[in-house]
Design a protein around this motif. Structure first.
Motif, PDB file in Angstrom:
ATOM      1  N   GLY A 379      -5.392   3.443 -11.129  1.00  0.00           N
ATOM      2  CA  GLY A 379      -5.536   4.354  -9.999  1.00  0.00           C
ATOM      3  C   GLY A 379      -6.441   5.497 -10.395  1.00  0.00           C
ATOM      4  O   GLY A 379      -6.966   5.547 -11.509  1.00  0.00           O
ATOM      5  N   TYR A 380      -6.653   6.437  -9.466  1.00  0.00           N
ATOM      6  CA  TYR A 380      -7.404   7.643  -9.783  1.00  0.00           C
ATOM      7  C   TYR A 380      -6.444   8.673 -10.370  1.00  0.00           C
ATOM      8  O   TYR A 380      -5.341   8.869  -9.844  1.00  0.00           O
ATOM      9  CB  TYR A 380      -8.071   8.207  -8.529  1.00  0.00           C
ATOM     10  N   TRP A 381      -6.855   9.302 -11.456  1.00  0.00           N
ATOM     11  CA  TRP A 381      -5.965  10.247 -12.115  1.00  0.00           C
ATOM     12  C   TRP A 381      -5.512  11.329 -11.130  1.00  0.00           C
ATOM     13  O   TRP A 381      -6.319  11.918 -10.410  1.00  0.00           O
ATOM     14  CB  TRP A 381      -6.650  10.910 -13.318  1.00  0.00           C
ATOM     15  N   GLY A 382      -4.208  11.561 -11.109  1.00  0.00           N
ATOM     16  CA  GLY A 382      -3.651  12.582 -10.247  1.00  0.00           C
ATOM     17  C   GLY A 382      -3.383  12.133  -8.829  1.00  0.00           C
ATOM     18  O   GLY A 382      -2.909  12.921  -8.008  1.00  0.00           O
ATOM     19  N   HIS A 383      -3.682  10.876  -8.522  1.00  0.00           N
ATOM     20  CA  HIS A 383      -3.455  10.328  -7.189  1.00  0.00           C
ATOM     21  C   HIS A 383      -2.431   9.196  -7.277  1.00  0.00           C
ATOM     22  O   HIS A 383      -1.963   8.833  -8.356  1.00  0.00           O
ATOM     23  CB  HIS A 383      -4.764   9.820  -6.588  1.00  0.00           C
ATOM     24  N   GLU A 384      -2.101   8.645  -6.143  1.00  0.00           N
ATOM     25  CA  GLU A 384      -1.135   7.552  -6.110  1.00  0.00           C
ATOM     26  C   GLU A 384      -1.658   6.364  -6.907  1.00  0.00           C
ATOM     27  O   GLU A 384      -2.869   6.091  -6.918  1.00  0.00           O
ATOM     28  CB  GLU A 384      -0.866   7.127  -4.661  1.00  0.00           C
ATOM     29  N   PRO A 385      -0.770   5.628  -7.591  1.00  0.00           N
ATOM     30  CA  PRO A 385      -1.215   4.443  -8.338  1.00  0.00           C
ATOM     31  C   PRO A 385      -1.865   3.421  -7.417  1.00  0.00           C
ATOM     32  O   PRO A 385      -1.527   3.327  -6.232  1.00  0.00           O
ATOM     33  CB  PRO A 385       0.079   3.899  -8.947  1.00  0.00           C
ATOM     34  N   GLN A 386      -2.797   2.666  -7.964  1.00  0.00           N
ATOM     35  CA  GLN A 386      -3.421   1.581  -7.220  1.00  0.00           C
ATOM     36  C   GLN A 386      -2.440   0.415  -7.145  1.00  0.00           C
ATOM     37  O   GLN A 386      -1.989  -0.105  -8.163  1.00  0.00           O
ATOM     38  CB  GLN A 386      -4.712   1.131  -7.911  1.00  0.00           C
ATOM     39  N   THR A 387      -2.090   0.037  -5.955  1.00  0.00           N
ATOM     40  CA  THR A 387      -1.198  -1.111  -5.767  1.00  0.00           C
ATOM     41  C   THR A 387      -1.868  -2.105  -4.832  1.00  0.00           C
ATOM     42  O   THR A 387      -2.567  -1.718  -3.895  1.00  0.00           O
ATOM     43  CB  THR A 387       0.151  -0.684  -5.160  1.00  0.00           C
ATOM     44  N   GLY A 388      -1.664  -3.367  -5.111  1.00  0.00           N
ATOM     45  CA  GLY A 388      -2.257  -4.394  -4.268  1.00  0.00           C
ATOM     46  C   GLY A 388      -3.736  -4.547  -4.519  1.00  0.00           C
ATOM     47  O   GLY A 388      -4.308  -3.954  -5.442  1.00  0.00           O
ATOM     48  N   PRO A 389      -4.404  -5.338  -3.715  1.00  0.00           N
ATOM     49  CA  PRO A 389      -5.835  -5.595  -3.896  1.00  0.00           C
ATOM     50  C   PRO A 389      -6.659  -4.318  -3.761  1.00  0.00           C
ATOM     51  O   PRO A 389      -6.305  -3.404  -3.008  1.00  0.00           O
ATOM     52  CB  PRO A 389      -6.167  -6.588  -2.777  1.00  0.00           C
ATOM     53  N   TYR A 390      -7.783  -4.276  -4.503  1.00  0.00           N
ATOM     54  CA  TYR A 390      -8.685  -3.119  -4.420  1.00  0.00           C
ATOM     55  C   TYR A 390      -9.857  -3.466  -3.506  1.00  0.00           C
ATOM     56  O   TYR A 390     -10.558  -4.454  -3.711  1.00  0.00           O
ATOM     57  CB  TYR A 390      -9.217  -2.750  -5.813  1.00  0.00           C
ATOM     58  N   ARG A 391     -10.067  -2.637  -2.510  1.00  0.00           N
ATOM     59  CA  ARG A 391     -11.179  -2.827  -1.577  1.00  0.00           C
ATOM     60  C   ARG A 391     -12.405  -2.126  -2.154  1.00  0.00           C
ATOM     61  O   ARG A 391     -12.417  -0.899  -2.296  1.00  0.00           O
ATOM     62  CB  ARG A 391     -10.833  -2.276  -0.202  1.00  0.00           C
ATOM     63  N   THR A 392     -13.415  -2.902  -2.482  1.00  0.00           N
ATOM     64  CA  THR A 392     -14.562  -2.346  -3.191  1.00  0.00           C
ATOM     65  C   THR A 392     -15.491  -1.520  -2.312  1.00  0.00           C
ATOM     66  O   THR A 392     -16.241  -0.684  -2.815  1.00  0.00           O
ATOM     67  CB  THR A 392     -15.400  -3.473  -3.821  1.00  0.00           C
ATOM     68  N   GLY A 393     -15.493  -1.786  -1.014  1.00  0.00           N
ATOM     69  CA  GLY A 393     -16.475  -1.141  -0.152  1.00  0.00           C
ATOM     70  C   GLY A 393     -17.836  -1.816  -0.205  1.00  0.00           C
ATOM     71  O   GLY A 393     -18.781  -1.362   0.449  1.00  0.00           O
ATOM     72  N   ASP A 394     -17.945  -2.914  -0.957  1.00  0.00           N
ATOM     73  CA  ASP A 394     -19.198  -3.654  -1.077  1.00  0.00           C
ATOM     74  C   ASP A 394     -19.187  -4.856  -0.120  1.00  0.00           C
ATOM     75  O   ASP A 394     -18.178  -5.546   0.011  1.00  0.00           O
ATOM     76  CB  ASP A 394     -19.406  -4.154  -2.506  1.00  0.00           C
ATOM     77  N   ILE A 395     -20.320  -5.066   0.517  1.00  0.00           N
ATOM     78  CA  ILE A 395     -20.451  -6.167   1.462  1.00  0.00           C
ATOM     79  C   ILE A 395     -21.181  -7.317   0.785  1.00  0.00           C
ATOM     80  O   ILE A 395     -22.248  -7.135   0.187  1.00  0.00           O
ATOM     81  CB  ILE A 395     -21.212  -5.719   2.728  1.00  0.00           C
ATOM     82  N   VAL A 396     -20.597  -8.505   0.872  1.00  0.00           N
ATOM     83  CA  VAL A 396     -21.176  -9.693   0.239  1.00  0.00           C
ATOM     84  C   VAL A 396     -21.199 -10.835   1.234  1.00  0.00           C
ATOM     85  O   VAL A 396     -20.535 -10.800   2.270  1.00  0.00           O
ATOM     86  CB  VAL A 396     -20.361 -10.110  -1.007  1.00  0.00           C
ATOM     87  N   ARG A 397     -21.980 -11.851   0.896  1.00  0.00           N
ATOM     88  CA  ARG A 397     -22.045 -13.063   1.714  1.00  0.00           C
ATOM     89  C   ARG A 397     -21.606 -14.246   0.863  1.00  0.00           C
ATOM     90  O   ARG A 397     -21.969 -14.338  -0.313  1.00  0.00           O
ATOM     91  CB  ARG A 397     -23.471 -13.289   2.230  1.00  0.00           C
ATOM     92  N   VAL A 398     -20.831 -15.143   1.447  1.00  0.00           N
ATOM     93  CA  VAL A 398     -20.341 -16.329   0.747  1.00  0.00           C
ATOM     94  C   VAL A 398     -21.418 -17.420   0.788  1.00  0.00           C
ATOM     95  O   VAL A 398     -21.895 -17.797   1.858  1.00  0.00           O
ATOM     96  CB  VAL A 398     -19.041 -16.852   1.373  1.00  0.00           C
ATOM     97  N   LEU A 399     -21.792 -17.901  -0.377  1.00  0.00           N
ATOM     98  CA  LEU A 399     -22.807 -18.960  -0.487  1.00  0.00           C
ATOM     99  C   LEU A 399     -22.143 -20.328  -0.585  1.00  0.00           C
ATOM    100  O   LEU A 399     -20.961 -20.428  -0.956  1.00  0.00           O
ATOM    101  CB  LEU A 399     -23.670 -18.719  -1.725  1.00  0.00           C
ATOM    102  N   PRO A 400     -22.859 -21.388  -0.290  1.00  0.00           N
ATOM    103  CA  PRO A 400     -22.304 -22.737  -0.504  1.00  0.00           C
ATOM    104  C   PRO A 400     -21.872 -22.901  -1.952  1.00  0.00           C
ATOM    105  O   PRO A 400     -22.576 -22.487  -2.880  1.00  0.00           O
ATOM    106  CB  PRO A 400     -23.488 -23.657  -0.178  1.00  0.00           C
ATOM    107  N   GLY A 401     -20.696 -23.428  -2.153  1.00  0.00           N
ATOM    108  CA  GLY A 401     -20.165 -23.581  -3.496  1.00  0.00           C
ATOM    109  C   GLY A 401     -19.276 -22.423  -3.916  1.00  0.00           C
ATOM    110  O   GLY A 401     -18.631 -22.493  -4.964  1.00  0.00           O
TER     111      GLY A 401
END
Length: 515
Positions: A379-401
């Motif tokens: 998590g970020y120091w001094g904030h709530e612990p990171q629980t569950g999946p982390y959302r990166t904020g990055d957009i990607v496209r799924v390729l064949p394979g």
């Protein structure tokens, strides 16, 4: 799976191997192990206990590595401060993470004391056992000037506190979207999951020499240090004054007989464009070139592939996950008109691509990359612990394979004249032109006045025309995604970590030299 056991084990197996090499000085594994134990005893005397934080404000020197290893041996966590960071920023970091001790040289400690004396340190003086005294919450200081030589006298008693996988190992401060730095907290288990994967993937060996280009405040440096330690190999820190001096970096690569190079693409682009990298044969020792942190224009990847037979690996992941996917460049990638893929999950992580409607994206679809697994931060120091999946904020496209294409940041999705535009896609297309070495696209204006502005760094000896680049874009993008303005520049501004400084480009505070 403690992180510090890598060095301890390497010192037992390869005591006479060089652990650190290069312009900043050499140190064998025996010497590094001894000095880490000696400094651990000093820190223990200052009250450092398991779970404490220790700020290390030191340049890219062997002593900085000694300090990091000493902290880990006590079950504490190290917090590296940037070598060139202003004292005010370090004081803000201290106020946030409330370290037990700050390790720095005399001049830096004096600068922090001046801040405390001025009343800007916000130390509360409560002596509550978690810092709270001295400079903005520091419990004590260690002047590193007194620890630059091997300790005299008998060997200190070895220090090796037991830690759990979930215990904090280090905190890396990154720029926050609000302007306030955020401390990314990484566990021993999280760091080891990445390091163990990297060492296996690279087949790290005792004879390897890992270049350490990234500052210790940047997560790229974790691979350099600890993958090398896992194999009894040498780490060769690139001094800060060389880090963006392209000709000197090329000379460093050859002189230090580097076998594994890892940096942001901007550094490699500079070496090819201004450092004469491609004018000399690739070093015989070089067997892997890794890049991460930002998209690498495909023209630069093609040049690297033509220059060396070394493996080329694109590593992806925000600081919050270190590396969570990777892709090894293959010939088919070089025929693409966009950056190489970021590939598939690594390090035991699981990645999913989530569409805006909440469904998992299929082949050809795009969405936000979500990561869960061992490398995700505590998590970020001094904030709530990171629980569950982390959302990166990055957009990607799924390729064949199942491989993934990086498109850009979620916050780089903008509206231009009513159309949604992904800046990363515009950059990738411009970057695919053979005469382009680097590119950054920003938006100026709002609403009907919004315009796309592209800043293009030409390849060595090239001077692509604006019309040529617009025609290249028009063949690959819809009209509303073609840059309204294209400016050729002699350099792209960078942040301290070597990434392109988009804020500087957007604000116009950086001078743009016309080529």
């Amino acid at each position: 799976m403690s992180l510090h056991r890598l060095l301890i084990d390497a010192a037992a197996r390869f005591p006479d191997n060089l652990a650190l090499a290069g312009p900043a000085g050499e140190m064998t594994y025996r010497e590094l192990d001894l000095r880490a134990d000696a400094l651990a005893h000093v820190l223990s005397g200052e009250g450092v206990r398991p779970g404490d934080r220790v700020v290390i404000w030191e340049g890219k020197t062997p002593l900085a590595v000694v300090a990091m290893q000493a902290v880990l041996r006590l079950g504490a966590a190290y917090v590296p401060a940037g070598e060139s960071a202003p004292a005010a920023r370090v004081a803000a970091l201290i106020r946030d993470c409330r370290p037990r001790v700050v390790c720095a040289d005399g001049d830096r400690l004096t600068a922090l004391e001046a801040i405390r004396a001025s009343g800007d340190g916000d130390g509360d003086g409560d002596g509550d056992g978690d810092g709270g005294t001295g400079i903005g919450g520091i419990g004590g200081t260690v002047d590193l000037d007194g620890h630059r030589e091997l300790p005299a006298g008998p060997r200190p008693v070895p220090v090796d506190r037991q830690v759990a996988d979930g215990d904090l190992a280090y905190v890396l401060y990154t720029s926050g979207s609000t302007g306030v730095p955020k401390g990314v907290s990484v566990s021993h288990g999280g760091a080891r999951a990445f390091v163990d994967w990297a060492a296996a993937e690279l087949d790290a060996r005792p004879g390897d020499r890992f270049a350490n280009h990234a500052p210790f405040t940047f997560d790229l440096s974790v691979l350099d240090l600890y993958a090398a330690f896992s194999a009894g190999a040498a780490v060769c820190p690139v001094p800060a004054e060389l880090a963006y001096a392209p000709a000197r970096m090329v000379e460093f690569l050859h002189r230090e007989r580097i076998s594994v190079w890892y940096s942001v693409p901007s550094a490699l682009t500079l070496m090819m464009r201004d450092g004469g990298l491609l004018e000399r044969p690739a070093p015989d020792a070089l067997r892997a070139v890794l890049f991460a942190g930002e998209p690498f224009p495909i023209a630069g990847v093609r040049d690297l592939a033509a220059w060396t037979g070394a493996r080329l690996l694109n590593l992806y992941g925000p600081t919050e996950t270190n590396v969570c996917t990777f892709h090894e460049v293959v010939p088919d990638d070089l025929a693409r008109d966009r950056s190489v893929p970021i590939g598939r999950a690594s390090c035991g992580d699981v990645v999913r691509v989530m569409r805006p409607d909440g469904r998992v994206a299929g082949v050809g679809e795009e969405g936000e990359l979500v990561v869960e697994g061992p490398t995700v931060m505590l998590g970020y120091w001094g904030h709530e612990p990171q629980t569950g999946p982390y959302r990166t904020g990055d957009i990607v496209r799924v390729l064949p394979g199942g491989s993934l294409d990086y498109l850009g940041r979620r916050d780089q999705m903008v509206k231009v004249r009513g159309y949604r535009v992904e800046l990363g896609e515009v950059e990738a297309v411009l970057g695919s032109h053979p005469q382009v070495a680097g590119v950054a696209v920003v938006v100026s204006g709002e609403g009907a006045d919004a315009r796309l502005r592209a800043f293009v760094l030409p390849a060595p000896g090239a001077a692509p025309g604006v019309l040529t680049l617009k025609r290249h874009s028009a063949e690959r993008l819809p009209p509303y995604m073609i840059a309204d303005e294209i400016r050729l520049v002699s350099e792209l501004p960078r942040t301290r970590n070597g990434k392109i400084d988009r804020a500087a480009l957007s604000s116009g505070t950086t001078p743009y030299g016309q080529l």
